[in-house]
Design a protein around this motif. Structure first.
Motif, short mmCIF file in Angstrom:
data_model
loop_
_atom_site.label_atom_id
_atom_site.label_comp_id
_atom_site.label_asym_id
_atom_site.label_seq_id
_atom_site.Cartn_x
_atom_site.Cartn_y
_atom_site.Cartn_z
N PRO A 178 0.88 -1.16 0.00
CA PRO A 178 0.04 -0.06 -0.13
C PRO A 178 0.92 1.21 0.00
CG PRO A 178 -0.12 -0.93 2.19
CD PRO A 178 0.62 -1.96 1.25
N TYR A 179 1.52 1.60 -1.06
CA TYR A 179 2.42 2.44 -1.15
C TYR A 179 2.01 3.83 -0.98
CZ TYR A 179 6.25 5.53 -3.45
OH TYR A 179 7.26 6.43 -3.79
N ASN A 180 0.59 4.36 -1.69
CA ASN A 180 0.35 5.71 -1.65
C ASN A 180 -0.36 5.79 -0.60
OD1 ASN A 180 1.02 6.29 -4.21
ND2 ASN A 180 -0.77 5.22 -5.14
N PHE A 181 -1.10 4.84 0.28
CA PHE A 181 -1.89 4.87 1.49
C PHE A 181 -0.75 5.22 2.68
CE2 PHE A 181 -3.42 3.26 5.28
CZ PHE A 181 -5.02 3.79 5.60
N SER A 182 0.56 4.76 2.61
CA SER A 182 1.27 5.15 3.46
C SER A 182 1.79 6.67 3.78
CB SER A 182 2.60 4.38 3.29
OG SER A 182 3.31 4.79 2.36
N LYS A 183 1.64 7.38 2.70
CA LYS A 183 1.88 8.73 2.91
C LYS A 183 1.08 9.74 3.59
CE LYS A 183 3.03 8.84 -2.17
NZ LYS A 183 2.53 9.04 -3.57
N LYS A 184 -0.08 8.96 4.11
CA LYS A 184 -1.11 9.77 5.05
C LYS A 184 -1.04 9.01 6.56
CE LYS A 184 -2.87 12.36 2.17
NZ LYS A 184 -2.67 14.11 2.02
N ILE A 185 -0.51 7.81 6.57
CA ILE A 185 -0.54 7.04 7.76
C ILE A 185 -0.12 7.77 9.13
CG2 ILE A 185 1.57 5.80 7.63
CD1 ILE A 185 0.14 3.30 8.59
N VAL A 186 0.88 8.80 8.87
CA VAL A 186 1.42 9.34 10.08
C VAL A 186 0.47 10.35 10.45
CG1 VAL A 186 3.71 9.52 9.29
CG2 VAL A 186 2.36 11.22 8.40
N ASN A 187 -0.80 10.80 9.87
CA ASN A 187 -1.62 11.49 10.34
C ASN A 187 -2.71 10.87 11.34
OD1 ASN A 187 -0.70 13.69 8.69
ND2 ASN A 187 -2.07 12.94 7.10
N PHE A 188 -2.81 9.57 11.36
CA PHE A 188 -3.74 8.93 12.25
C PHE A 188 -3.50 7.76 13.00
CE2 PHE A 188 -4.86 8.14 7.77
CZ PHE A 188 -4.31 6.77 7.75
N ALA A 189 -2.04 7.20 12.52
CA ALA A 189 -1.72 5.90 13.10
C ALA A 189 -0.78 6.00 14.28
CB ALA A 189 -0.90 5.03 12.25
N ASN A 190 -1.03 5.44 15.66
CA ASN A 190 -0.35 5.53 16.84
C ASN A 190 1.17 4.72 16.65
OD1 ASN A 190 -1.96 7.34 18.18
ND2 ASN A 190 -3.08 5.84 18.93
N THR A 191 0.66 3.48 16.24
CA THR A 191 1.83 2.42 15.78
C THR A 191 1.63 1.47 14.46
OG1 THR A 191 3.42 0.72 17.00
CG2 THR A 191 0.87 0.58 17.35
N GLN A 226 -6.85 5.81 17.24
CA GLN A 226 -7.87 6.06 18.25
C GLN A 226 -9.13 6.04 17.49
OE1 GLN A 226 -6.51 10.01 19.75
NE2 GLN A 226 -5.62 9.01 21.40
N LYS A 227 -10.22 5.88 18.21
CA LYS A 227 -11.57 5.56 17.53
C LYS A 227 -11.91 6.98 16.89
CE LYS A 227 -13.42 2.21 20.74
NZ LYS A 227 -14.58 1.68 21.84
N ARG A 228 -11.51 7.97 17.44
CA ARG A 228 -11.97 9.24 16.96
C ARG A 228 -11.44 9.59 15.42
NH1 ARG A 228 -7.71 12.85 17.22
NH2 ARG A 228 -6.04 12.39 18.66
N ASN A 229 -10.80 8.63 15.05
CA ASN A 229 -10.04 8.63 13.58
C ASN A 229 -10.83 7.92 12.47
OD1 ASN A 229 -8.06 10.54 14.14
ND2 ASN A 229 -6.67 9.15 14.93
N ARG A 230 -11.80 7.23 13.10
CA ARG A 230 -12.62 6.33 12.07
C ARG A 230 -12.75 7.19 10.76
NH1 ARG A 230 -16.22 2.32 15.85
NH2 ARG A 230 -14.28 1.46 17.01
#
Length: 227
Positions: A124-137, A201-205
């Protein structure tokens, strides 16, 4: 590539070293290796930065990859009550390996599909560009869904629940399971998926759902982090 991508890091350069002999590095083999590397370079916008070749009785390759990011998603940073997500589908690669080892009999398009998933997983190359905005780990699934989930939180006093019925599989996998009357349980925990496993976190769903839709990336909520 997946090691960097799962952290929200854009891969840029790689260094390749290989060991072998005249039987290994034939003109035909070198041509195939070169072709494959060019395909991956184009696929992920990579450049080769250097490397080395050495004589060896046994064949071996070592790849070192460099990438860049202003922020990375770390391991062991899950929070209590976090949702657990996974990108893509799980199990296709393992079934492809079973087919190659002749431990599972398939033919036609299904056979070609699963073998391709083993050799060319959908990172998932493109999706990873946004993962820092919502992933804790986060981590990439290489050793298996449960095994990598344990590694993801191995330094934390936490546990997790996975919803087995929510673990995503492809249409082709469903066809295989129905045709062979095989249990999904036997195929989704063995690794080589190279998808991103992450918590949030749930608020990021709503945000995660929106990003996934915009990028046409399958992302599934499959569990929860417990205290």
């Amino acid at each position: 590539v997946s090691d960097l991508v799962c952290k929200g890091v854009k891969p840029k350069y790689y260094f390749l070293s290989g060991g072998g002999n005249k039987k290994t590095f034939t003109k035909k083999n070198l041509s195939l290796i070169s072709k494959a590397l060019k395909e991956e370079q184009n696929r992920f916008s990579l450049q080769i930065g250097g490397g080395d070749t050495v004589y060896s009785k046994k064949t071996s390759f070592s790849v070192t990859m460099l990438g860049f990011s202003n922020k990375i998603v770390e391991r062991n940073n899950a929070k209590k009550n976090d949702d657990i997500y996974v990108t893509g589908d799980i199990g296709d690669s393992y079934l492809g390996l079973k087919v190659l080892k002749k431990k599972s009999k398939l033919s036609g398009q299904l056979k070609k599909y699963f073998i391709k998933k083993y050799y060319c997983p959908d990172i998932p190359y493109n999706f990873s560009k946004k993962i820092v905005n919502f992933a804790n780990t986060s981590i990439d699934i290489s050793d298996g869904l449960i095994s990598d989930m344990e590694k993801l939180i191995n330094n934390q006093n936490l546990s997790f629940n996975l919803y087995f019925d929510k673990i995503p599989v492809s249409k082709q996998m469903l066809m295989y399971l129905n045709k062979k009357k095989e249990n999904k349980l036997n195929l989704v925990f063995h690794g080589d998926d190279y998808q991103i496993l992450f918590t949030s976190q749930k608020r990021n769903r709503k945000l995660i759902k929106s990003v996934a839709k915009k990028m046409n990336q399958k992302v599934t909520l499959i569990g929860k982090i417990n205290g």
